[in-house]
Design an enzyme around this catalytic site. Structure first.
Site: not given
Ligand SMILES: Cc1cc2nc3c(=O)[nH]c(=O)nc-3n(C[C@H](O)[C@H](O)[C@H](O)COP(=O)(O)OP(=O)(O)OC[C@H]3O[C@@H](n4cnc5c(N)ncnc54)[C@H](O)[C@@H]3O)c2cc1C
Length: 489
Positions: A425
């Site tokens: 997180h």
């Molecule tokens: C193992 C694990 C378990 C978790 N369990 C939970 C849970 O049970 N409940 C919960 O609420 N949260 C959980 N989380 C946290 C939650 O999944 C994340 O907080 C959330 O997905 C973040 O969303 P986001 O859009 O910020 O990033 P992400 O969902 O990580 O998406 C970011 C995306 O951007 C892409 N990206 C990055 N840089 C670039 C670039 N330069 N060019 C193109 N693409 C790029 C990445 O490849 C990725 O696909 C967990 C996370 C993990 C890793």
């Protein structure tokens, strides 16, 4: 460099929780949406494999991202279509009202009362089918419930974005039966139906700016023959949704630095293994579904993912004395203490290469106290639930086998350099709100001093939500996308 510039009205970087919401909402409202995703798109046949395979295909840096500090912290995030939602556990929370009040008080976040956010939570919950399990609890949850009852503490079964979960215990490798509603199962197909285009294997390297506007991005796209092509893609509006570490790294690499990457918050997590006198078979079931709320928001206790490999890692801090316990793995399950980290870390692009970033976070004194108290409470609970021994991931603390020893941690301090911490997180690297002295972007994600640049992912949470963050990210991202469509599109 390609001679034919590509174009989009709305360009979104990243297809995870924030990016997928933005894409769906804006495509449904008629915008021409292009999402650039660094990772690959996988079918269900690629999910549920071994941890090594999954880390290679679904995780950033094959699951090895260190957060540097006096206490190093292991951090993982997704790098695939759907981002971290493909590998997470699907636990679902709305942002607690107290946290929203704090965000108002500290960051002056507009339009963020529970009532104002309710429609966005309902929308997201409908899309990811967030619900209680509805099936009998697995043994690792039952014993946790037993301990909670013995201690008389408040707790809750946490809804999950995983209706139809059949206990494959493969959340972290991608759900092979498609029960877990990661973005590739839920919002992304809907966004594609609404006309959004997704380009995978496309890493955005930098933003291209002119006088307070972002004109487009430079991105490296994989070709079929394995080579890569660097292209410029023009856009009228750009949303950065690359996650809590890559969003600030990309902005800073592009020269956009004000309040960017200076305020990383995390939930530091200490894992604990419990050995019971009975078979738990944690490896054959989903992770424990309950969370102890009694000490929230500072301290949360709950259940962690369990495999024999994870067990070995959990015992590795004291391996010479604990290695023999591996034979009892069917009697064991993993649990955690998570604290609402009070320190602020940073994210900076690496000076070594343009693919990496350096993440720093120093565990604060308050965090150490809360981790110690949390360990005392979790160990007491697990012993009350019938555990014979409890093994914390702390070097030099091999086994706790009686409640008095467990309770010592309520008043003693864990040694910072003996801790083995992890986190999944991370957030708040580009906080939003009206407090320009604290925030990177306004209350709806528009980056200060840029007319057409937005952040809309975990980075925007003004501060730690104290609960699993995906719900908060999706609700705020939808609110921001609608605000954009109605006011600036
Ligand atoms: C193992 C694990 C378990 C978790 N369990 C939970 C849970 O049970 N409940 C919960 O609420 N949260 C959980 N989380 C946290 C939650 O999944 C994340 O907080 C959330 O997905 C973040 O969303 P986001 O859009 O910020 O990033 P992400 O969902 O990580 O998406 C970011 C995306 O951007 C892409 N990206 C990055 N840089 C670039 C670039 N330069 N060019 C193109 N693409 C790029 C990445 O490849 C990725 O696909 C967990 C996370 C993990 C890793």
């Amino acid at each position: 460099m390609s001679s034919e510039p590509r174009k989009a009205q709305v360009l979104i970087v990243g297809s995870g929780a924030g990016g997928a919401v933005t894409a769906l909402e804006l495509a449904e409202r008629g915008f021409d949406v292009l999402v650039l995703e660094e990772g690959a798109r996988h079918g269900l046949d690629a999910y549920g494999g071994s941890p090594t395979e999954a880390m290679g295909s679904l995780y950033r840096r094959r699951g090895m991202t260190p957060i540097l500090g006096r206490t190093p912290i292991g951090y993982v995030e997704g790098r695939c279509m759907g981002g971290s939602t493909e590998i997470n556990s699907g636990f679902w929370h709305r942002t607690p009202p107290e946290i929203l009040l704090r965000w108002k008080a500290q960051y002056d976040l507009a339009d963020s009362t529970p009532e104002e956010l309710r429609p966005h939570f309902e929308w997201a919950e409908g899309h990811v089918k967030a619900a209680l399990s509805g099936t009998p609890w697995p043994k690792s949850t039952e014993v946790l419930a037993r301990g909670i009852e013995a201690m008389g503490w408040s707790s809750q079964e946490v809804p999950r974005a995983a209706t139809g979960c059949v206990n494959t215990n493969a959340c972290a490798s991608g759900c092979p039966v498609g029960a877990k509603q990661g973005m590739t199962r839920s919002l992304i197909p809907a966004a594609e139906d609404a006309g959004a285009r997704f380009q995978t294997d496309c890493r955005v390297e930098s933003l291209w700016r002119e006088q307070g506007r972002v004109m487009g991005v430079s991105a490296s796209i994989g070709r079929e023959d394995g080579s890569r092509e660097v292209v410029r893609i023009e856009a009228e509006h750009v949303f950065i949704c690359a996650g809590p570490t890559e969003t600030p790294a990309l902005l800073r690499r592009s020269g956009i630095k004000s309040r960017i990457g200076d305020s990383l918050r995390i939930h530091p997590m200490l894992k604990v293994v419990a050995r019971f006198g009975e078979n738990i078979d944690a490896e054959k079931s989903v992770l424990p579904l309950l969370q102890v709320k009694e000490f929230w928001p500072e301290i949360s206790l709950g259940g962690a993912f369990f495999t024999a490999g994870h067990l070995a890692m959990g015992l590795s801090e004291n391996w010479p004395t604990l290695r023999g316990k591996m034979k009892d793995h069917e009697k064991m399950a993993s649990y955690y203490v998570a604290v609402r980290g009070t320190a602020k870390g940073s994210v900076r692009p690496s000076i070594l290469d343009k693919e990496s970033c350096t993440i720093r976070y120093e565990i604060g004194e308050e965090d150490l106290i809360n981790l110690s108290k949390g360990l005392g409470r979790l160990a007491t609970l697990l012993l009350a639930a019938g555990a014979k021994e409890v093994y914390p991931s702390v070097y030099g603390v091999p086994a706790i086998d009686n409640p008095v020893d467990a309770a010592r941690w309520l008043d003693s301090r864990l040694n910072r350099s003996a801790l083995s911490l992890t986190t999944v997180h991370a957030f708040s690297t580009c906080p939003i709100g009206e407090r320009a002295d604290r925030c990177a972007a306004d209350s709806f994600g528009r980056v200060h001093q840029y007319a057409n640049l937005y952040v809309n992912d975990a980075s925007i949470l003004p501060d730690s939500p104290g609960v699993n963050p995906q719900g908060s990210i999706m609700a705020l991202a939808r609110r921001n996308a609608i605000h954009f469509a109605e006011n600036e599109g």
